[in-house]
Design a protein around this motif. Structure first.
Motif, PDB file in Angstrom:
ATOM      1  N   SER A 182       7.481   7.613   3.921  1.00 18.95           N
ATOM      2  CA  SER A 182       8.470   6.631   3.460  1.00 18.95           C
ATOM      3  C   SER A 182       7.887   5.785   2.322  1.00 18.95           C
ATOM      4  CB  SER A 182       8.891   5.733   4.611  1.00 18.95           C
ATOM      5  OG  SER A 182       7.791   4.937   5.028  1.00 18.95           O
ATOM      6  N   GLY A 183       6.579   5.733   2.218  1.00 19.11           N
ATOM      7  CA  GLY A 183       5.942   5.089   1.075  1.00 19.11           C
ATOM      8  C   GLY A 183       5.712   3.601   1.176  1.00 19.11           C
ATOM      9  N   ALA A 184       6.370   2.936   2.111  1.00 21.76           N
ATOM     10  CA  ALA A 184       6.205   1.475   2.215  1.00 21.76           C
ATOM     11  C   ALA A 184       6.789   1.003   3.540  1.00 21.76           C
ATOM     12  CB  ALA A 184       6.914   0.776   1.056  1.00 21.76           C
ATOM     13  N   SER A 185       6.632  -0.275   3.804  1.00 20.01           N
ATOM     14  CA  SER A 185       7.208  -0.834   5.032  1.00 20.01           C
ATOM     15  C   SER A 185       8.725  -0.940   4.880  1.00 20.01           C
ATOM     16  CB  SER A 185       6.608  -2.212   5.300  1.00 20.01           C
ATOM     17  OG  SER A 185       6.986  -3.093   4.262  1.00 20.01           O
ATOM     18  N   HIS A 186       9.410  -1.173   6.022  1.00 17.75           N
ATOM     19  CA  HIS A 186      10.877  -1.291   6.002  1.00 17.75           C
ATOM     20  C   HIS A 186      11.342  -2.369   5.026  1.00 17.75           C
ATOM     21  CE1 HIS A 186      12.199   1.354   9.292  1.00 17.75           C
ATOM     22  NE2 HIS A 186      11.127   0.976   9.975  1.00 17.75           N
ATOM     23  N   LEU A 187      10.637  -3.507   5.012  1.00 16.85           N
ATOM     24  CA  LEU A 187      11.120  -4.646   4.220  1.00 16.85           C
ATOM     25  C   LEU A 187      10.731  -4.557   2.747  1.00 16.85           C
ATOM     26  CD1 LEU A 187      10.489  -7.515   6.808  1.00 16.85           C
ATOM     27  CD2 LEU A 187      12.692  -6.527   6.149  1.00 16.85           C
ATOM     28  N   VAL A 188       9.912  -3.563   2.403  1.00 18.11           N
ATOM     29  CA  VAL A 188       9.571  -3.407   0.988  1.00 18.11           C
ATOM     30  C   VAL A 188      10.441  -2.288   0.397  1.00 18.11           C
ATOM     31  CG1 VAL A 188       7.710  -2.989  -0.663  1.00 18.11           C
ATOM     32  CG2 VAL A 188       7.327  -4.475   1.295  1.00 18.11           C
ATOM     33  N   SER A 189       9.989  -1.036   0.441  1.00 23.15           N
ATOM     34  CA  SER A 189      10.880   0.004  -0.088  1.00 23.15           C
ATOM     35  C   SER A 189      10.893   1.258   0.787  1.00 23.15           C
ATOM     36  CB  SER A 189      10.456   0.370  -1.517  1.00 23.15           C
ATOM     37  OG  SER A 189       9.166   0.965  -1.481  1.00 23.15           O
ATOM     38  N   GLY A 190      10.444   1.120   2.070  1.00 18.90           N
ATOM     39  CA  GLY A 190      10.340   2.296   2.931  1.00 18.90           C
ATOM     40  C   GLY A 190      11.604   2.609   3.722  1.00 18.90           C
ATOM     41  N   TYR A 198       4.063   1.405  21.532  1.00 15.96           N
ATOM     42  CA  TYR A 198       2.962   0.449  21.666  1.00 15.96           C
ATOM     43  C   TYR A 198       3.206  -0.745  20.738  1.00 15.96           C
ATOM     44  CZ  TYR A 198      -1.750  -1.351  22.153  1.00 15.96           C
ATOM     45  OH  TYR A 198      -2.816  -2.156  22.422  1.00 15.96           O
ATOM     46  N   MET A 199       3.581  -0.452  19.508  1.00 11.26           N
ATOM     47  CA  MET A 199       3.813  -1.518  18.531  1.00 11.26           C
ATOM     48  C   MET A 199       5.074  -2.311  18.850  1.00 11.26           C
ATOM     49  SD  MET A 199       2.804   0.785  15.257  1.00 11.26           S
ATOM     50  CE  MET A 199       2.981  -0.406  13.932  1.00 11.26           C
ATOM     51  N   ALA A 200       6.086  -1.655  19.389  1.00 12.59           N
ATOM     52  CA  ALA A 200       7.334  -2.356  19.729  1.00 12.59           C
ATOM     53  C   ALA A 200       7.044  -3.425  20.782  1.00 12.59           C
ATOM     54  CB  ALA A 200       8.377  -1.368  20.237  1.00 12.59           C
ATOM     55  N   ASN A 201       6.351  -3.045  21.839  1.00 12.12           N
ATOM     56  CA  ASN A 201       6.081  -4.012  22.910  1.00 12.12           C
ATOM     57  C   ASN A 201       5.184  -5.142  22.432  1.00 12.12           C
ATOM     58  OD1 ASN A 201       7.628  -2.918  24.978  1.00 12.12           O
ATOM     59  ND2 ASN A 201       6.050  -1.410  25.475  1.00 12.12           N
ATOM     60  N   GLN A 202       4.170  -4.775  21.673  1.00  9.90           N
ATOM     61  CA  GLN A 202       3.279  -5.801  21.149  1.00  9.90           C
ATOM     62  C   GLN A 202       4.047  -6.775  20.264  1.00  9.90           C
ATOM     63  OE1 GLN A 202       0.003  -5.106  18.605  1.00  9.90           O
ATOM     64  NE2 GLN A 202      -1.378  -4.823  20.332  1.00  9.90           N
ATOM     65  N   GLY A 203       4.892  -6.219  19.397  1.00 13.83           N
ATOM     66  CA  GLY A 203       5.637  -7.049  18.446  1.00 13.83           C
ATOM     67  C   GLY A 203       6.646  -7.942  19.140  1.00 13.83           C
ATOM     68  N   VAL A 204       7.389  -7.390  20.070  1.00 11.41           N
ATOM     69  CA  VAL A 204       8.452  -8.164  20.721  1.00 11.41           C
ATOM     70  C   VAL A 204       7.857  -9.301  21.535  1.00 11.41           C
ATOM     71  CG1 VAL A 204      10.315  -8.082  22.425  1.00 11.41           C
ATOM     72  CG2 VAL A 204      10.065  -6.218  20.779  1.00 11.41           C
ATOM     73  N   ILE A 205       6.867  -8.998  22.358  1.00 10.13           N
ATOM     74  CA  ILE A 205       6.326 -10.037  23.242  1.00 10.13           C
ATOM     75  C   ILE A 205       5.578 -11.097  22.451  1.00 10.13           C
ATOM     76  CG2 ILE A 205       4.722 -10.492  25.142  1.00 10.13           C
ATOM     77  CD1 ILE A 205       5.555  -7.811  26.315  1.00 10.13           C
ATOM     78  N   SER A 206       4.761 -10.661  21.493  1.00 11.47           N
ATOM     79  CA  SER A 206       3.967 -11.672  20.778  1.00 11.47           C
ATOM     80  C   SER A 206       4.850 -12.525  19.873  1.00 11.47           C
ATOM     81  CB  SER A 206       2.835 -11.020  19.990  1.00 11.47           C
ATOM     82  OG  SER A 206       3.361 -10.217  18.963  1.00 11.47           O
ATOM     83  N   ARG A 248      10.247 -11.590  12.156  1.00  8.73           N
ATOM     84  CA  ARG A 248       8.929 -12.090  12.543  1.00  8.73           C
ATOM     85  C   ARG A 248       7.998 -11.120  13.249  1.00  8.73           C
ATOM     86  NH1 ARG A 248       9.643 -17.156  15.582  1.00  8.73           N
ATOM     87  NH2 ARG A 248       7.563 -16.509  16.177  1.00  8.73           N
ATOM     88  N   ALA A 249       8.498  -9.991  13.754  1.00  7.72           N
ATOM     89  CA  ALA A 249       7.596  -9.118  14.529  1.00  7.72           C
ATOM     90  C   ALA A 249       6.599  -8.437  13.586  1.00  7.72           C
ATOM     91  CB  ALA A 249       8.394  -8.082  15.318  1.00  7.72           C
ATOM     92  N   ARG A 250       5.346  -8.811  13.741  1.00  3.22           N
ATOM     93  CA  ARG A 250       4.334  -8.374  12.772  1.00  3.22           C
ATOM     94  C   ARG A 250       4.092  -6.868  12.809  1.00  3.22           C
ATOM     95  NH1 ARG A 250       1.221 -12.801  10.905  1.00  3.22           N
ATOM     96  NH2 ARG A 250      -0.719 -11.630  10.860  1.00  3.22           N
ATOM     97  N   SER A 251       4.243  -6.261  13.983  1.00  4.63           N
ATOM     98  CA  SER A 251       4.008  -4.818  14.071  1.00  4.63           C
ATOM     99  C   SER A 251       5.196  -4.020  13.513  1.00  4.63           C
ATOM    100  CB  SER A 251       3.731  -4.413  15.515  1.00  4.63           C
ATOM    101  OG  SER A 251       4.819  -4.769  16.344  1.00  4.63           O
ATOM    102  N   HIS A 252       6.291  -4.703  13.194  1.00  2.00           N
ATOM    103  CA  HIS A 252       7.386  -4.061  12.464  1.00  2.00           C
ATOM    104  C   HIS A 252       7.231  -4.290  10.963  1.00  2.00           C
ATOM    105  CE1 HIS A 252      11.467  -2.799  11.326  1.00  2.00           C
ATOM    106  NE2 HIS A 252      11.503  -3.885  10.586  1.00  2.00           N
ATOM    107  N   ILE A 253       6.787  -5.498  10.620  1.00  2.00           N
ATOM    108  CA  ILE A 253       6.765  -5.900   9.214  1.00  2.00           C
ATOM    109  C   ILE A 253       5.587  -5.303   8.450  1.00  2.00           C
ATOM    110  CG2 ILE A 253       6.541  -7.897   7.656  1.00  2.00           C
ATOM    111  CD1 ILE A 253       7.934  -9.561   9.899  1.00  2.00           C
ATOM    112  N   TYR A 254       4.398  -5.373   9.069  1.00  2.00           N
ATOM    113  CA  TYR A 254       3.179  -5.037   8.316  1.00  2.00           C
ATOM    114  C   TYR A 254       2.727  -3.607   8.569  1.00  2.00           C
ATOM    115  CZ  TYR A 254       3.274  -9.996   7.503  1.00  2.00           C
ATOM    116  OH  TYR A 254       3.674 -11.244   7.146  1.00  2.00           O
ATOM    117  N   THR A 255       3.663  -2.677   8.483  1.00  2.00           N
ATOM    118  CA  THR A 255       3.292  -1.283   8.707  1.00  2.00           C
ATOM    119  C   THR A 255       4.291  -0.390   7.974  1.00  2.00           C
ATOM    120  OG1 THR A 255       2.523   0.213  10.450  1.00  2.00           O
ATOM    121  CG2 THR A 255       4.642  -0.832  10.813  1.00  2.00           C
TER     122      THR A 255
END
Ligand SMILES: *Cc1c(COP(=O)(O)O)cnc(C)c1O
Length: 406
Positions: free
Chosen positions: A70-78, A106-114, A257-264
């Motif tokens: 996809s080349g980038a994260s969801h919020l950039v151009s992926g 793994y990332m979904a649970n980490q992101g949602v709870i944190s 705000r979920a960092r494991s969604h944003i920064y990947t």
């Protein structure tokens, strides 16, 4: 001092060393391991969709349309229209406002709870929750409290203690045991105490409920009862990835705000295309679920006749408790010699003294293959007797758990 060698030696001497095995020639439930043909009884591909021809074609067509990455994260151009299509189709299936995609469960649970559990908040987790839910709790700024497995009295008491906000997080189907969380009781307690609930139904979606909508559908619970539903796509869907489904505002906040969604990097769009096709099969193919139910019944009846100690599970996860790690490794190796692959599951994945053979069934299995499994288990029965020492107290009640309280 960094004595890495000593740490590795410790793992080995306590039978906790892990070994990666490369399975080749995998087609459905068959594969080859070190030159030997094996029948696989430990995959999470419950509906047999991981190498379904239609799903594979959709993946290939997706790669031709979108390329690989996809080349980038969801919020950039992926992000692509096919990601929206998948999120929309999942929300429609589950009758929820909205879905946010994650790269893994793994990332979904980490992101949602944190993201949700802030300072002054408490997340209550079942002791046997999946590591990703527990790790999410450890990462959160608020506190994590663990209640004994499925113990609603303990959860009720914990919810009475003062906190800014309470979140209850639980597996829907417990991944190493196969039993169901008491989701209706959790919903009632949560309503009484103003708590929110997150159910991670990694092993229920696709398998249980109408059109495979999972434990919540089976219990008659909707978005108003349980706002947060996490699902994974690498199991019954046979693809890869994960999502959280829930009310608009909650999902919007997670997207913000979920960092494991944003920064990947966003998952490959071709995967989303494959999962869309897989979702059609999940919804429509009741025959896969029915076949699975037949296989589960056949396995349990057969195992019972052999005098094997089963755990109270009605799902495709049918573990045989062995006890000590060394015994579980021996039993697994003996099965492998007989052409049956069931990896031993040991601490810290499961509590100390409850190492097991986590047998899983798939709609891709045939009845005769389950019979072969039973024959092999009969053959190695002396190696499974260790379960008798530990099984009784450890199944439905709280276990001795070595994982330290955070
Ligand atoms: C497998 C699993 C996960 C992790 O999902 P991945 O997509 O494989 O990272 C999360 N929760 C539960 C209960 C699981 O069994």
């Amino acid at each position: 001092m960094w004595n890495i060698r000593a740490e590795l030696d410790d793992l080995r001497s306590s039978d906790l060393e892990r070994r990666v095995r490369a399975l080749s020639h995998v087609h459905g439930v068959e594969g080859r391991l070190d030159g030997r043909r094996v029948l696989i009884f430990c995959s999470n591909d419950y509906l047999g969709l991981a190498d379904d021809p239609e799903v594979t074609s959709a993946f290939l067509a997706g790669a031709r349309s979108y390329g690989v990455g996809s080349g980038a994260s969801h919020l950039v151009s992926g992000h692509r229209p096919v990601h929206d299509e998948l999120a929309g189709a999942l929300a429609d299936w589950l009758r929820r406002d909205r879905v946010l995609l994650f790269s893994t469960g793994y990332m979904a649970n980490q992101g949602v709870i944190s993201t949700l559990v802030g300072s002054g908040d408490v997340v209550h987790e079942d002791r046997l929750n999946h590591a990703s839910l527990l790790d999410g709790g450890l990462l959160a700024r608020g506190r994590m409290r663990r209640y004994p497995h499925a113990d609603m009295a303990a959860l009720g008491a914990a919810l009475q203690r003062p906190a800014r906000r309470h979140l209850v997080a639980t597996d829907g189907v417990f991944s190493m045991d196969g039993d169901l969380a008491p989701v209706a009781e959790i919903g009632t307690l949560a309503r009484r105490h103003g708590a929110a609930v997150l159910v991670d139904d990694a092993h229920g979606l696709g398998v249980l409920g109408r059109e495979g909508r999972g434990v919540l559908d089976q219990a008659g619970l909707g978005q108003d009862d349980v706002p947060l539903l996490v699902g994974t796509l690498g199991k019954a869907f046979g693809t890869f990835g994960a999502f959280v489904a829930g009310p608009d505002d909650w999902i919007e906040l997670l997207q913000q705000r979920a960092r494991s969604h944003i920064y990947t990097t966003a998952p490959p769009p071709a995967l989303a295309a494959a999962t869309l096709t897989s979702l059609e099969r999940v919804r429509a193919d009741d025959w896969r679920r029915q076949h699975l139910i037949d296989l589960i019944r056949r396995f349990r009846l057969g195992a019972d006749k052999l005098g094997l100690r089963l755990m109270p599970s009605s799902t495709p996860i049918q573990p045989l408790l062995v006890g000590e790690s060394a015994d579980a490794l021996r039993a697994s190796a003996a099965l492998e010699e007989r052409g049956i692959l069931v990896t031993a599951i040991r601490p810290p994945t499961v509590p100390a003294g409850t190492a097991r053979l986590r047998i899983t069934l798939s709609a891709a299995h045939e009845q005769t293959q389950v019979d072969r499994l039973l024959a092999a288990l009969d053959d190695i029965r002396p190696l499974l007797q260790g379960g008798g020492r530990h099984a009784r107290n450890n199944i439905t009640c709280e276990r001795a758990d070595t994982t330290p309280e955070p």
